[in-house]
Design an enzyme around this catalytic site. Sequence first.
Site, mmCIF file in Angstrom:
data_model
loop_
_atom_site.group_PDB
_atom_site.id
_atom_site.type_symbol
_atom_site.label_atom_id
_atom_site.label_comp_id
_atom_site.label_asym_id
_atom_site.label_seq_id
_atom_site.Cartn_x
_atom_site.Cartn_y
_atom_site.Cartn_z
ATOM 1 N NE ARG A 66 -9.444 -68.491 12.741
ATOM 2 C CZ ARG A 66 -8.318 -67.667 13.868
ATOM 3 N NH1 ARG A 66 -8.264 -69.116 14.935
ATOM 4 N NH2 ARG A 66 -7.861 -67.126 13.457
ATOM 5 C CG ASP B 217 -5.363 -62.978 17.039
ATOM 6 O OD1 ASP B 217 -4.616 -63.396 17.030
ATOM 7 O OD2 ASP B 217 -5.029 -63.980 15.492
#
Length: 536
Positions: A161, A445
Amino acid sequence: MSDVELTGPVVERSEEVLTPDALEFVAALQRRFAARRDDLLSARAERRRQVMQTGRLDFDPATAGVRESDWQVAPAPADLRDRRVEITGPTERKMAVNALNSGAKVWLADLEDSNTPHWGNVVAGQVNLYDAVRRTLAHVGPDGKQYRLRADGELATIVMRPRGWHLDERHVVVDGAPTVGALVDFGLYFFHNAKELLERGSGPYFYLPKLESHLEARLWNDVFVEAQRLLDVPRGSVRATVLIETIPAAFEMDEILYELREHASGLNAGRWDYLFSMIKYFRDAGSEFVLPDRATVTMTAPFMRAYTELLVSTCHRRGAVAMGGMAAFIPSRRDPEVNERALAKVRADKEREAADGFDGSWVAHPDLVPVCREVFDSVLGDRPNQVERQRTDVTVSADELLNVAATGGAITEAGVRGNVSVAVQYLAAWLGGNGAAAISNLMEDAATAEIARAQIWHWSHNAVTADGVVVTPEYVRTVLDEELTRIRDAYGDAYDEPRFAQAREVFERVALADEFADFLTIPAYDLIDTTTPAVD
């Protein structure tokens, strides 16, 4: 190479990935596509202005033909057909070894939300991915413990990603300007690994974050086509899974898959950023869009059910896999009671996803892989997925996607305190180089930090707690003072006073300023110490 400049400090083994040819490849992508990226970011801002005026999003009549016609994405390659368990995490060496060995079908190698873009992390992440692709990745801990890829058994398939379109990389300068962070991440990985992966029977696979329109997906598709052409990689080798984690993208799922159809493999329900996006887009739209405590906004909320049902039905109609959301729980080695309660919730969440037709789901810790796998095994059996389950029973309207008011729940003092504490602790970790922070047995996150600070911003403009307290910036600052005291006491000698002072500064800028900051990572990036080494 005269117009490509590196401004970051030297990182161990950087010469292996920052080669002249690799940087020229990145520069070629930058020169070809950066201006289009800039135009698309401007289009985001214009679309938000329209939402501010109308309080409304809807399916685009201009693309009705794409939604209503019959077409499918390219068939999945062999190692992306079965994705029943995916483990996510940063590209730090120890965590990468553990993820690849975890028994998950896929490792989402994250250079985005769980990675602070310190230059050291950016470069070390590419080095670690280079080694992972070649199965030479290893790590020796401070205690001498060795971590190696297992020689027997299946390793997880790598799906990388890159950063979202909105972030720049200031340490790679092309023609006097910072590069697009997504093109740096993609370009270096593709240049060094695409052919190697194909020779090993896999391929260059990617998760694409934070897209807001099918035109942004079209840009990615054009990047893939050009990258494959430049390096003489067969067209169609790339496979991309798009995270549907913004509310405008939810209205363009078909269109996004269509733009990427020769390179698409699926969509993912990026639930945390999706909630953040809902707040961001409708922050001016009145009390009906004010969410209660984030812990109470579950996937059974009507607007979240509409979103996931639409995602599954869209994917399966187009021959793509539908990936479920994150289980962020981190098992405790000291508290079996906490584990038992949390694992029950994880299991229930995965059972709901599998029953709804999802083809797999995400976990953040290796200990959760068996739980997720068992649930999907019970539904899938020997089948790699359940794409054949078309979900023709699903019909989702714009009103259902926007029905936040039916969520229920309340805003509480505990919710305010929790958001403040998580956001500040996460920001301190992020500024220190750690983009995946364990806080209260959850892997936090940037996505969860974004929800926390966005809710504080929204509440401080609109909300009263269940106890009748008006949530004002002054009230939040009082809570912030008290929570920092608690954090200082809990951290003890590990409390980093300068780092938390920086974290407080960023928090107040993104949670309490009059104007809403689109992403907390943009002002936080300005405070990164470029000499901080990678976390490894």
